[in-house]
Write an enzyme that holds these catalytic residues in place. Structure first.
Site, PDB file in Angstrom:
ATOM      1  N   ASP A  22     -62.240 -25.243  61.321  1.00 13.66           N
ATOM      2  CA  ASP A  22     -61.123 -24.463  60.723  1.00 13.66           C
ATOM      3  C   ASP A  22     -59.586 -25.033  61.016  1.00 13.66           C
ATOM      4  O   ASP A  22     -59.133 -24.930  61.952  1.00 13.66           O
ATOM      5  CB  ASP A  22     -61.079 -23.105  61.181  1.00 13.66           C
ATOM      6  CG  ASP A  22     -62.265 -22.258  60.797  1.00 13.66           C
ATOM      7  OD1 ASP A  22     -62.837 -22.481  59.736  1.00 13.66           O
ATOM      8  OD2 ASP A  22     -62.775 -21.304  61.475  1.00 13.66           O
ATOM      9  N   LYS A  44     -69.481 -26.578  59.900  1.00 17.84           N
ATOM     10  CA  LYS A  44     -69.117 -25.437  58.814  1.00 17.84           C
ATOM     11  C   LYS A  44     -67.694 -25.756  58.385  1.00 17.84           C
ATOM     12  O   LYS A  44     -66.680 -25.804  59.039  1.00 17.84           O
ATOM     13  CB  LYS A  44     -68.940 -24.151  59.754  1.00 17.84           C
ATOM     14  CG  LYS A  44     -68.932 -22.954  58.746  1.00 17.84           C
ATOM     15  CD  LYS A  44     -69.157 -21.711  59.358  1.00 17.84           C
ATOM     16  CE  LYS A  44     -67.872 -21.162  60.196  1.00 17.84           C
ATOM     17  NZ  LYS A  44     -66.914 -20.812  58.801  1.00 17.84           N
ATOM     18  N   LYS A  73     -67.966 -17.890  51.286  1.00 15.95           N
ATOM     19  CA  LYS A  73     -68.235 -16.385  51.273  1.00 15.95           C
ATOM     20  C   LYS A  73     -68.038 -15.796  49.861  1.00 15.95           C
ATOM     21  O   LYS A  73     -67.248 -15.104  49.474  1.00 15.95           O
ATOM     22  CB  LYS A  73     -67.183 -15.561  52.165  1.00 15.95           C
ATOM     23  CG  LYS A  73     -67.504 -15.950  53.870  1.00 15.95           C
ATOM     24  CD  LYS A  73     -66.676 -15.205  54.608  1.00 15.95           C
ATOM     25  CE  LYS A  73     -66.765 -15.607  56.006  1.00 15.95           C
ATOM     26  NZ  LYS A  73     -66.557 -16.741  56.583  1.00 15.95           N
ATOM     27  N   HIS A  75     -68.023 -13.967  46.409  1.00 13.35           N
ATOM     28  CA  HIS A  75     -68.276 -12.492  46.159  1.00 13.35           C
ATOM     29  C   HIS A  75     -67.708 -12.444  44.629  1.00 13.35           C
ATOM     30  O   HIS A  75     -66.416 -12.368  44.501  1.00 13.35           O
ATOM     31  CB  HIS A  75     -67.201 -11.637  47.111  1.00 13.35           C
ATOM     32  CG  HIS A  75     -67.438 -10.229  47.011  1.00 13.35           C
ATOM     33  ND1 HIS A  75     -67.237  -9.250  47.992  1.00 13.35           N
ATOM     34  CD2 HIS A  75     -68.197  -9.359  46.178  1.00 13.35           C
ATOM     35  CE1 HIS A  75     -67.255  -7.964  47.596  1.00 13.35           C
ATOM     36  NE2 HIS A  75     -67.920  -8.144  46.460  1.00 13.35           N
ATOM     37  N   ARG A 191     -68.318 -16.427  72.268  1.00 17.45           N
ATOM     38  CA  ARG A 191     -67.315 -16.587  73.028  1.00 17.45           C
ATOM     39  C   ARG A 191     -67.955 -17.108  74.407  1.00 17.45           C
ATOM     40  O   ARG A 191     -68.680 -16.034  75.085  1.00 17.45           O
ATOM     41  CB  ARG A 191     -66.239 -15.575  73.281  1.00 17.45           C
ATOM     42  CG  ARG A 191     -65.576 -15.220  71.730  1.00 17.45           C
ATOM     43  CD  ARG A 191     -64.791 -16.296  71.842  1.00 17.45           C
ATOM     44  NE  ARG A 191     -64.060 -16.313  70.564  1.00 17.45           N
ATOM     45  CZ  ARG A 191     -64.168 -16.773  69.379  1.00 17.45           C
ATOM     46  NH1 ARG A 191     -65.160 -17.442  69.278  1.00 17.45           N
ATOM     47  NH2 ARG A 191     -63.329 -16.793  68.342  1.00 17.45           N
ATOM     48  N   GLN A 200     -61.608 -11.776  66.827  1.00 18.03           N
ATOM     49  CA  GLN A 200     -62.799 -11.597  66.890  1.00 18.03           C
ATOM     50  C   GLN A 200     -63.039 -10.202  67.455  1.00 18.03           C
ATOM     51  O   GLN A 200     -62.257 -10.087  68.479  1.00 18.03           O
ATOM     52  CB  GLN A 200     -63.921 -12.558  67.438  1.00 18.03           C
ATOM     53  CG  GLN A 200     -63.902 -13.728  66.496  1.00 18.03           C
ATOM     54  CD  GLN A 200     -64.584 -13.620  65.276  1.00 18.03           C
ATOM     55  OE1 GLN A 200     -64.807 -12.668  64.710  1.00 18.03           O
ATOM     56  NE2 GLN A 200     -64.797 -14.707  64.719  1.00 18.03           N
ATOM     57  N   ARG A 221     -62.824 -21.860  67.431  1.00 14.94           N
ATOM     58  CA  ARG A 221     -61.498 -22.060  68.351  1.00 14.94           C
ATOM     59  C   ARG A 221     -62.015 -22.183  69.865  1.00 14.94           C
ATOM     60  O   ARG A 221     -61.361 -23.336  70.378  1.00 14.94           O
ATOM     61  CB  ARG A 221     -60.757 -20.871  68.282  1.00 14.94           C
ATOM     62  CG  ARG A 221     -60.188 -20.902  66.925  1.00 14.94           C
ATOM     63  CD  ARG A 221     -59.294 -19.684  66.611  1.00 14.94           C
ATOM     64  NE  ARG A 221     -60.251 -18.564  66.464  1.00 14.94           N
ATOM     65  CZ  ARG A 221     -60.154 -17.299  66.016  1.00 14.94           C
ATOM     66  NH1 ARG A 221     -59.037 -16.922  65.777  1.00 14.94           N
ATOM     67  NH2 ARG A 221     -61.056 -16.716  65.550  1.00 14.94           N
TER      68      ARG A 221
HETATM   69  O1  C5P Z   1     -62.980 -19.761  65.935  1.00 19.82           O
HETATM   70  P1  C5P Z   1     -64.011 -18.704  65.989  1.00 19.82           P
HETATM   71  O2  C5P Z   1     -65.320 -19.037  66.899  1.00 19.82           O
HETATM   72  O3  C5P Z   1     -63.781 -17.226  65.769  1.00 19.82           O
HETATM   73  O4  C5P Z   1     -64.795 -18.995  64.472  1.00 19.82           O
HETATM   74  C1  C5P Z   1     -65.593 -18.351  63.759  1.00 19.82           C
HETATM   75  C2  C5P Z   1     -65.895 -18.844  62.458  1.00 19.82           C
HETATM   76  O5  C5P Z   1     -67.079 -17.997  61.569  1.00 19.82           O
HETATM   77  C3  C5P Z   1     -64.709 -18.767  61.328  1.00 19.82           C
HETATM   78  O6  C5P Z   1     -65.014 -19.894  60.730  1.00 19.82           O
HETATM   79  C4  C5P Z   1     -65.045 -17.534  60.627  1.00 19.82           C
HETATM   80  O7  C5P Z   1     -64.428 -17.737  59.268  1.00 19.82           O
HETATM   81  C5  C5P Z   1     -66.569 -17.464  60.371  1.00 19.82           C
HETATM   82  N1  C5P Z   1     -67.151 -16.141  60.291  1.00 19.82           N
HETATM   83  C6  C5P Z   1     -66.855 -15.058  61.110  1.00 19.82           C
HETATM   84  N2  C5P Z   1     -67.342 -13.843  61.025  1.00 19.82           N
HETATM   85  C7  C5P Z   1     -68.128 -13.788  59.684  1.00 19.82           C
HETATM   86  C8  C5P Z   1     -68.469 -14.861  59.094  1.00 19.82           C
HETATM   87  C9  C5P Z   1     -67.958 -16.082  59.436  1.00 19.82           C
HETATM   88  O8  C5P Z   1     -66.067 -15.207  62.096  1.00 19.82           O
HETATM   89  N3  C5P Z   1     -68.780 -12.635  59.729  1.00 19.82           N
END
Ligand code: C5P
Length: 244
Positions: A22, A44, A73, A75, A191, A200, A221
């Protein structure tokens, strides 16, 4: 079982982490990929980067032999979704995502087209991991328990032909019990101990997510914003080796 799923389940922890790139542009993303060296097997690519850099960036990753998880994603109506994944076939992408809420006909059409043209595996996103029950209830307009909503949406998508689901670490165990070992279960919201949850809400550590039955962990992140991203990934891979 598809070849990709077989490799994910081969026991190599590098094939169980997808680094969420990201990041704003190809230069920043390729710098991150290169820093990770051969610890990184799956990246990803989400909307931010795909809108900025498009197919040439995906081809760049494939040239580096990185598997690509193109997280768009989708839709939309069945016809549009099916044609979109058909366009992905030429990009040699391993996985893409659709929203389970797109419904049975859209997922059936998309999965069928992917199989026909050799497109990516289709994962259905159930409830985004950034939602807690209170916020999700406000969105759907009635009290909604994500612990019930995830298996409901996930089961529908699986029945419609999705290859797997994207779900929070907290719902993986229930989905495994309900759907068995076949679906590819992919878990964001991971995490490592001591890292920030940020936006999150339904999070878990890598070891806990694996123990619950996740196949693939999406981590952004905690790696991309670490002072030393390669070292942070090495520590996560060690934690995963210890857990399995
Ligand atoms: O930075 P972080 O670890 O939170 O990134 C999580 C990644 O997973 C992001 O790219 C986010 O778009 C993706 N994602 C998510 N939740 C979902 C589907 C995809 O966080 N249900």
């Amino acid at each position: 079982m598809t070849d990709f799923l077989r490799r994910v389940r081969s026991g190599d922890p590098r094939l169980r982490v997808a680094l969420a790139l990201d990041l704003p542009d190809a230069a920043a993303a390729l710098d991150m990929v290169d820093q990770m060296g051969d610890q990184l097997r799956i990246a990803k690519v989400g909307l931010q980067l795909f809108v900025a850099e498009g197919p040439p960036f995906v081809r760049e990753l494939r040239q580096r032999e990185i598997e690509v998880f193109l997280d768009l994603k989708l839709h939309d109506i069945p016809n549009t979704m099916a044609h979109t994944v058909e366009s992905m076939a030429g990009l040699d992408v391993a996985i893409t995502t659709v929203h389970a809420a797109a419904g049975r006909r859209a997922i059936e059409a998309t999965a069928e087209r992917c199989r026909r043209v050799g497109g990516p595996l289709i994962l259905a996103v159930t409830v985004l991991t950034s939602f807690d029950d209170a916020e999700y209830s406000r969105v759907v307009g009635h009290t909604c328990d994500t612990a019930r909503e995830v298996p409901r949406l996930g089961g529908q998508a699986w029945d419609a032909g999705a290859d797997g689901l994207v779900t929070s670490p907290r719902e993986v165990e229930g989905l495994r019990k309900e759907l068995g070992s076949d679906p590819l279960l992919v878990v964001p919201g991971v995490r490592p101990t001591g890292s920030e949850a940020a936006d999150q809400r339904r999070v878990a550590t890598p070891a806990a997510a694996l123990a619950a039955g996740a196949d693939l962990l999406v981590i952004g992140r905690p790696l991309t914003q670490a002072p030393d991203p390669a070292d942070a990934l090495a520590r996560i891979l060690d934690e995963m080796r210890g857990a399995s």
